[in-house]
Design a protein around this motif. Structure first.
Motif, PDB file in Angstrom:
ATOM      1  N   THR A 107      11.376  10.026   1.812  1.00 47.99           N
ATOM      2  CA  THR A 107      10.686   8.870   1.821  1.00 47.99           C
ATOM      3  C   THR A 107      10.913   7.939   2.994  1.00 47.99           C
ATOM      4  O   THR A 107      12.061   8.174   3.614  1.00 47.99           O
ATOM      5  CB  THR A 107      11.186   7.913   0.683  1.00 47.99           C
ATOM      6  N   ASN A 108      10.046   7.070   3.511  1.00 47.34           N
ATOM      7  CA  ASN A 108      10.474   6.305   4.478  1.00 47.34           C
ATOM      8  C   ASN A 108      10.673   5.009   4.078  1.00 47.34           C
ATOM      9  O   ASN A 108      10.638   3.882   5.015  1.00 47.34           O
ATOM     10  CB  ASN A 108       9.224   6.437   5.426  1.00 47.34           C
ATOM     11  N   ARG A 109      10.695   4.815   2.825  1.00 50.92           N
ATOM     12  CA  ARG A 109      10.837   3.321   2.248  1.00 50.92           C
ATOM     13  C   ARG A 109      12.291   3.120   2.319  1.00 50.92           C
ATOM     14  O   ARG A 109      12.833   4.091   2.447  1.00 50.92           O
ATOM     15  CB  ARG A 109      10.373   3.499   0.724  1.00 50.92           C
ATOM     16  N   GLU A 129       3.584   9.971  -1.059  1.00 53.90           N
ATOM     17  CA  GLU A 129       4.655  10.954  -0.858  1.00 53.90           C
ATOM     18  C   GLU A 129       4.453  12.144  -1.373  1.00 53.90           C
ATOM     19  O   GLU A 129       4.027  12.322  -2.834  1.00 53.90           O
ATOM     20  CB  GLU A 129       5.801  10.241  -1.210  1.00 53.90           C
ATOM     21  N   ILE A 130       4.495  13.306  -0.669  1.00 57.81           N
ATOM     22  CA  ILE A 130       4.339  14.595  -1.348  1.00 57.81           C
ATOM     23  C   ILE A 130       5.548  14.941  -2.335  1.00 57.81           C
ATOM     24  O   ILE A 130       6.682  14.374  -2.417  1.00 57.81           O
ATOM     25  CB  ILE A 130       4.409  15.574  -0.292  1.00 57.81           C
ATOM     26  N   GLY A 348       3.874  14.712   4.001  1.00 52.55           N
ATOM     27  CA  GLY A 348       3.425  16.013   4.419  1.00 52.55           C
ATOM     28  C   GLY A 348       2.711  16.024   5.863  1.00 52.55           C
ATOM     29  O   GLY A 348       2.620  17.349   6.466  1.00 52.55           O
ATOM     30  N   SER A 349       2.776  15.225   6.633  1.00 54.54           N
ATOM     31  CA  SER A 349       2.527  15.503   7.825  1.00 54.54           C
ATOM     32  C   SER A 349       3.785  15.915   8.880  1.00 54.54           C
ATOM     33  O   SER A 349       4.864  15.695   8.561  1.00 54.54           O
ATOM     34  CB  SER A 349       2.047  14.074   8.762  1.00 54.54           C
ATOM     35  N   ILE A 350       3.568  16.766   9.855  1.00 52.26           N
ATOM     36  CA  ILE A 350       4.284  17.561  10.738  1.00 52.26           C
ATOM     37  C   ILE A 350       4.369  16.628  12.190  1.00 52.26           C
ATOM     38  O   ILE A 350       3.442  16.474  12.473  1.00 52.26           O
ATOM     39  CB  ILE A 350       4.215  18.966  10.964  1.00 52.26           C
TER      40      ILE A 350
END
Length: 457
Positions: A107-109, A129-130, A348-350
């Motif tokens: 998570t980026n939260r 979020e995946i 899910g981004s790289i």
């Protein structure tokens, strides 16, 4: 009877840089890359290796036996700085180029708003979020391109907002063979149950602390955080977890570094990490002033000379990382982003790394393409891998004598500060000074440096 070796001839590779201090000589060969510090006699011997002076002549000149001269030459030959006539010239050892460090943001939260957060602008809402299964599949695919002992760093955001997800990811990573598994946390949400399970999985827990008093720390990380951090570390150590503290150094708090080591020792942590604030994310627009890296390393060195008891806390810190790269005589062509490092974002981004988590560096998304396809064929990664190597990034880097130890510095920081991919490191000259000083320190006190510092973010 004449020994055959007496009539052998040698040549010494011409150093790119020579510096004399207190009767010792630092010799540095930038193309190999390698260096050594030698005394006057050995320096003069190496200067005499001109393809015209035989071993027998060297023996007479330096009043040593042929056997002794031959032993010295064999050592120098093994170090690739001396060649016997007829030898192939050494080209230097290359890095593997495989993935060593895998970064996952579950998570980026975050429950805090630290004023220098490098991930401040990389926001992903919870609904995007995946799930854990996709992350596991990503880790499975990464192993195809990974080094023999890859590390996994679970970061964010604040990972402990999703503790079960973190533990499931860690458990899977351990099962499939990741060597080091760590989590970086502000620790304000730490529980004893998480600590127990982290111990079972042999995880390393890195706890951020940016001051040695509530006033220092809380001014950066938020009111009441210092007390919660100390409580969390106490819980972790009671459960025998491997704990790393992380101290971000700025012009305002670096003078407390000695007190930081003392605090870390009193808390019983396993490693006390520290390093300069990077001008990435919120670090580019904060009023906090950065500290020149050479000044930080000089300050740390003085402390470690004065207090050798603090050296046991080294290994994950900036001083050790810097020293280990200087110690390795390997051609690392750049910092490794997008080649030795990869980041999976919560959606899910790289991205090539945390510092390159920007729209223009989006490699793709594992929900749309396989990681293998993205890693092998991405135009973004190809651009990074062909732009960043120090041999071609710009004229200044390509000609620099310390290029394979500096590697062009943090490419993300240079990009965040300039908006251009091919600029030299922001602290180019300071880094160069620091590398030369570090080499002298290592030559005089090799016991001060611990291995393995690059294995956790």
């Amino acid at each position: 009877m004449t020994n055959e070796s007496e009539n052998e001839y040698y040549s010494s590779l011409i150093p790119s840089y020579i510096e004399k201090r207190n009767g010792k000589y630092l010799l540095l060969w930038s193309n190999l890359p390698t260096w050594m510090v030698v005394d006057k006699e050995l320096f003069e011997l190496m200067q005499s290796l001109d393809c015209k002076t035989s071993v027998q002549q060297l023996s007479k000149k330096f009043n040593k036996s042929v056997k002794d001269i031959q032993q010295i030459l064999n050592y120098l030959r093994n170090e690739n700085v001396v060649a016997k006539v007829g030898d192939y010239l050494p080209h230097g050892q290359e890095g593997s180029g495989k993935i060593r460090d895998v970064l996952v943001h579950p998570t980026n939260r975050c429950n805090l708003q630290c004023i220098h957060c490098c991930n401040r602008h990389n926001w992903v809402p919870k609904e995007k979020e995946i799930d854990t299964e996709l992350i596991k599949d990503f880790l499975n695919q990464v192993l195809e391109f990974a080094d023999e002992d890859p590390s996994l760093s679970i970061i964010g955001g604040e990972p402990l907002l999703e503790p079960e997800k973190v533990l499931e990811i860690a458990q899977h990573a351990r099962k499939i063979g990741f060597d080091v598994i760590g989590i970086s946390t502000n620790a304000t949400l730490m529980t004893r149950d998480f600590a127990k399970r982290a111990k079972e999985l042999n995880m390393e827990v890195q706890v951020s602390v940016d001051g040695v008093t509530p006033e220092e720390n809380d001014a950066i990380r938020g009111k009441g955080t210092f007390k919660k951090i100390l409580k969390a570390i106490k819980i972790l150590k009671e459960e025998e977890v491997f704990v790393i503290t992380n101290y971000t150094c700025t012009i305002d708090n670096y003078q407390s570094l000695e007190k930081y080591f003392k605090l870390a020792l009193s808390l019983g942590v396993d490693s006390a990490r520290f390093g300069p604030m990077k001008r990435i994310g919120a670090g580019t627009d904060t009023n906090i002033k950065t500290l020149p890296v050479n000044k930080l390393l000089e300050h740390a060195h003085k402390i470690l000379v004065k207090h050798p008891e603090y050296r046991k806390l080294l290994g994950k810190d900036y001083f050790s990382a810097f020293a280990n790269y200087c110690k390795l005589n390997v051609k690392f062509h750049y910092c490794g982003t997008g080649q030795m490092t990869v980041l999976l974002n919560p959606d899910g981004s790289i991205y090539p790394c945390t510092g390159h988590a920007l729209p223009e560096f989006l490699v793709g998304n594992i929900q749309e393409s396989s990681f293998s396809e993205l890693w092998k064929y991405s135009p973004i990664l190809n651009k990074i891998r062909t732009t960043y190597p120090v041999e071609c990034i710009n004229d200044k880097c390509s000609k620099c004598i310390v290029r394979y130890w500096c590697m062009g510095g943090c490419r993300a920081e240079a990009y965040h500060c300039t908006g251009r991919m091919n600029e030299p490191a922001i602290e180019c000259e300071n880094i160069k000074k620091a590398i030369i000083e570090m080499i002298w320190w290592m030559a005089m006190s090799p016991e001060m440096v611990k291995d393995g510092s690059h294995r956790f973010h």
